[in-house]
Design an enzyme around this catalytic site. Structure first.
Site, PDB file in Angstrom:
ATOM      1  N   GLY A   1      46.167 -12.245  16.501  1.00 10.39           N
ATOM      2  CA  GLY A   1      45.030 -11.761  17.285  1.00 10.39           C
ATOM      3  C   GLY A   1      45.206 -10.330  17.737  1.00 10.39           C
ATOM      4  CB  CYS A   2      47.985  -8.593  19.411  1.00  6.92           C
ATOM      5  SG  CYS A   2      47.969  -9.631  20.900  1.00  6.92           S
TER       6      CYS A   2
END
Length: 151
Positions: A45-46
């Site tokens: 996600g990051c």
């Protein structure tokens, strides 16, 4: 909940991925800031979020803004992350979550993960947009939309 629209951001200084000191005092009164807090380098996600800011980085700089990512990861982790994904913006190391607390970014997912929150700050240091959502998508587009309103 984090800082609200209209709040002035706290002054802070942290080390970036190159070991240099980044200070908000160097930017207040000069240019808008896009500050995104994220949980951890090199996670799916990051990485997606950071790459979305990378892919639109030119649009942010054309509007005079500085893009800044902040997590608790070390300077060396940030350096590796930035090199691996060609991230052109500043990544700040906040190992004790001091700045995260100043911005009142709360933990998410049963209080286990550091929160994901994005702020757009005008030249005067005031929040014009905040977005808190653990989903990685939407942060960049909302930030760019808010920046377009002031540039």
């Amino acid at each position: 909940m984090g800082l609200k629209v209209g709040d002035r951001i706290p002054d802070f200084s942290l080390k970036d991925q190159h070991g240099n000191t980044f200070s908000t005092a160097d930017f207040t009164g000069k240019k808008p800031l896009v500050i995104f807090f994220y949980p951890k380098d090199n996670t799916p996600g990051c990485t997606k979020e950071a790459c979305s800011f990378r892919d639109s980085y030119e649009e942010f700089t054309e509007r005079g803004a500085e893009v800044i990512g902040i997590s608790a990861d070390s300077e060396s982790s940030h350096s590796t992350f930035a090199a691996r994904y060609n991230l052109p913006f500043v990544l700040l190391s906040d190992p004790k979550n001091k700045v995260r607390r100043l911005f009142k970014v709360e933990k998410s997912l049963f209080n286990l993960l550091p929160g994901r929150e994005t702020y757009v700050v005008d030249k005067g240091g005031h929040v014009i947009m905040s977005f808190n959502n653990m989903g990685a998508s939407g942060h960049m587009s909302r930030a760019l939309k808010a920046l377009k309103k002031i540039s």
